[in-house]
Design an enzyme around this catalytic site. Sequence first.
Site, PDB file in Angstrom:
ATOM      1  N   THR A  43     -15.340  43.653 -27.920  1.00 19.85           N
ATOM      2  CA  THR A  43     -15.463  42.167 -27.623  1.00 19.85           C
ATOM      3  C   THR A  43     -15.362  42.087 -26.123  1.00 19.85           C
ATOM      4  O   THR A  43     -14.735  42.730 -25.368  1.00 19.85           O
ATOM      5  CB  THR A  43     -14.568  41.039 -28.061  1.00 19.85           C
ATOM      6  OG1 THR A  43     -13.265  41.585 -28.188  1.00 19.85           O
ATOM      7  CG2 THR A  43     -14.661  41.284 -29.642  1.00 19.85           C
ATOM      8  N   ASP A  44     -15.721  40.912 -25.467  1.00 23.18           N
ATOM      9  CA  ASP A  44     -15.563  40.866 -23.969  1.00 23.18           C
ATOM     10  C   ASP A  44     -14.954  39.410 -23.829  1.00 23.18           C
ATOM     11  O   ASP A  44     -14.589  38.507 -24.899  1.00 23.18           O
ATOM     12  CB  ASP A  44     -16.751  40.833 -23.329  1.00 23.18           C
ATOM     13  CG  ASP A  44     -17.976  39.923 -23.477  1.00 23.18           C
ATOM     14  OD1 ASP A  44     -17.849  39.019 -24.018  1.00 23.18           O
ATOM     15  OD2 ASP A  44     -19.022  40.397 -23.331  1.00 23.18           O
ATOM     16  N   ARG A  45     -14.539  38.596 -22.533  1.00 22.18           N
ATOM     17  CA  ARG A  45     -13.961  37.657 -22.521  1.00 22.18           C
ATOM     18  C   ARG A  45     -14.864  36.419 -22.833  1.00 22.18           C
ATOM     19  O   ARG A  45     -14.309  35.266 -22.654  1.00 22.18           O
ATOM     20  CB  ARG A  45     -13.455  37.660 -20.850  1.00 22.18           C
ATOM     21  CG  ARG A  45     -14.368  37.284 -19.932  1.00 22.18           C
ATOM     22  CD  ARG A  45     -13.866  37.149 -18.616  1.00 22.18           C
ATOM     23  NE  ARG A  45     -14.771  36.324 -17.731  1.00 22.18           N
ATOM     24  CZ  ARG A  45     -14.207  35.167 -17.077  1.00 22.18           C
ATOM     25  NH1 ARG A  45     -12.898  34.842 -17.098  1.00 22.18           N
ATOM     26  NH2 ARG A  45     -15.023  34.445 -16.318  1.00 22.18           N
ATOM     27  N   MET A  46     -15.993  36.422 -23.219  1.00 18.08           N
ATOM     28  CA  MET A  46     -16.919  35.450 -23.853  1.00 18.08           C
ATOM     29  C   MET A  46     -16.337  35.183 -25.244  1.00 18.08           C
ATOM     30  O   MET A  46     -16.889  34.301 -25.798  1.00 18.08           O
ATOM     31  CB  MET A  46     -18.375  35.864 -23.619  1.00 18.08           C
ATOM     32  CG  MET A  46     -19.165  34.712 -23.317  1.00 18.08           C
ATOM     33  SD  MET A  46     -20.973  35.198 -23.276  1.00 18.08           S
ATOM     34  CE  MET A  46     -21.200  35.508 -21.449  1.00 18.08           C
ATOM     35  N   GLY A  47     -15.537  36.143 -25.665  1.00 13.36           N
ATOM     36  CA  GLY A  47     -15.013  35.761 -27.222  1.00 13.36           C
ATOM     37  C   GLY A  47     -15.962  36.446 -28.169  1.00 13.36           C
ATOM     38  O   GLY A  47     -15.643  36.386 -29.308  1.00 13.36           O
TER      39      GLY A  47
END
Lengths: 139, 139, 139, 139
Positions: A15-19
């Site tokens: 995952t990344d910080r976009m969720g």
Amino acid sequence: MRVSRTGVRVRYPETDRMGVAYHGSFLVWFELGRTELLREAGRSYREMEEEGWMLPVVEAQARYLGPALYDDELVVETVLEEMGRAQLSFGYRITRPADGRTLATGRTRHAVLDARRRPARLPDAVRALLEGAPRPGEG
Amino acid sequence: MRVSRTGVRVRYPETDRMGVAYHGSFLVWFELGRTELLREAGRSYREMEEEGWMLPVVEAQARYLGPALYDDELVVETVLEEMGRAQLSFGYRITRPADGRTLATGRTRHAVLDARRRPARLPDAVRALLEGAPRPGEG
Amino acid sequence: MRVSRTGVRVRYPETDRMGVAYHGSFLVWFELGRTELLREAGRSYREMEEEGWMLPVVEAQARYLGPALYDDELVVETVLEEMGRAQLSFGYRITRPADGRTLATGRTRHAVLDARRRPARLPDAVRALLEGAPRPGEG
Amino acid sequence: MRVSRTGVRVRYPETDRMGVAYHGSFLVWFELGRTELLREAGRSYREMEEEGWMLPVVEAQARYLGPALYDDELVVETVLEEMGRAQLSFGYRITRPADGRTLATGRTRHAVLDARRRPARLPDAVRALLEGAPRPGEG
């Protein structure tokens, strides 16, 4: 066997910080899909490499239709789309069975290289195995 | 030259859904740090591998003191901590100059392997170069 | 249930040009191990995060004892090592059943943060579940 | 400013056991390219996200023309290919200046989402900045 189906669960670092799952993670899942297709066809990709063959990706594309979330259980559906003299193409669809959504589709094209990393014909034994592998429209 | 300093900017896929850099990303940045230390000492790690030497990680540890955010500009400070007959250790500190915070510290220990992947003594030429490399407490 | 056991197969992108799994990949497998331990204990980590709790890694260490190869089937054994008021520690062992080798051991320590990302006590419900979770020496 | 150029050096974990950079690594480098294009245009992607806008990838494609090796210094050339009401497309070319080879080309298409993650029009301020950004054929 027409379509190869492989389960994969979304990992935290995917995952990344976009969720949601990073778009590059889907290429990794496509790879799991074709690895299992080859295994089901009777020859693991590891064995192929140990025998001196490589199938590097020469083209990849993905279309993203919905977000995949951490810990989601996904299914990668893989088919052999084309098998030329010295090239292969696989097609992919990634779905989330929990809600039936298709999250991505994609395609990769592969060259065939021999042990000296030169373009080569696909070995007949592999070709024969893949003749029986999943094809589009037969799933 | 006592402490090797390398800049690195946090990439989008290095973050996770917690909104900060994934803890595993710091191991990658540690690696950038020791790569640059070796380059500054006069021998790139790529050259070492091409000459048949490998320095696989046999132990790694990291302590996380604060979150690193997407697009943050960080600095990896690297020192050579120990150089034994067949082992090396590096120490690391990752800081964010914008606010002066230390975000992580760490340490990796490495074996020395020769071209047949057997434990070996560190080559004298590399040893001599590293004698001049950064050491703890001299930064 | 004393030791949580999770299977994982080494993926192609988890390898590096040394021909073996990158050392950072083991941190990802450790994470799979503790995720499954929590799930077996009765609470998925995803649920915990949805309820506003986070368990960021504040310390990680790994010792590498042997190389993991592409497509190897590994097992991650995970135990809860310590459970303090506001901290948790997990211990890990990664083995390859095919030859019985232990490839790595490790440990991670975690803080407990609430929805405002402030240090917090571990929720009692989670604590109670983990009381029944795997402990060292009971496997 | 017509074509945005960003340097990137191939990292060890970006390689795989084929001895070259994993094909998925190029998507990460494409991302670095468009991030720098936006920064050069006057608005960092981090700022855009902080203001509530997201540009998730809805389509990605890459064509691989040659292998990238560990420690290679590459250049990512990025252009804004299209800017619609609610979509953007970027084009990429990755070259290795040391031998002048083009190693990959690619393209990503992005949706525009607002803070509630709903499709939105690209903010006028961003649109105005990008009007001055690199375009194909003007490099």
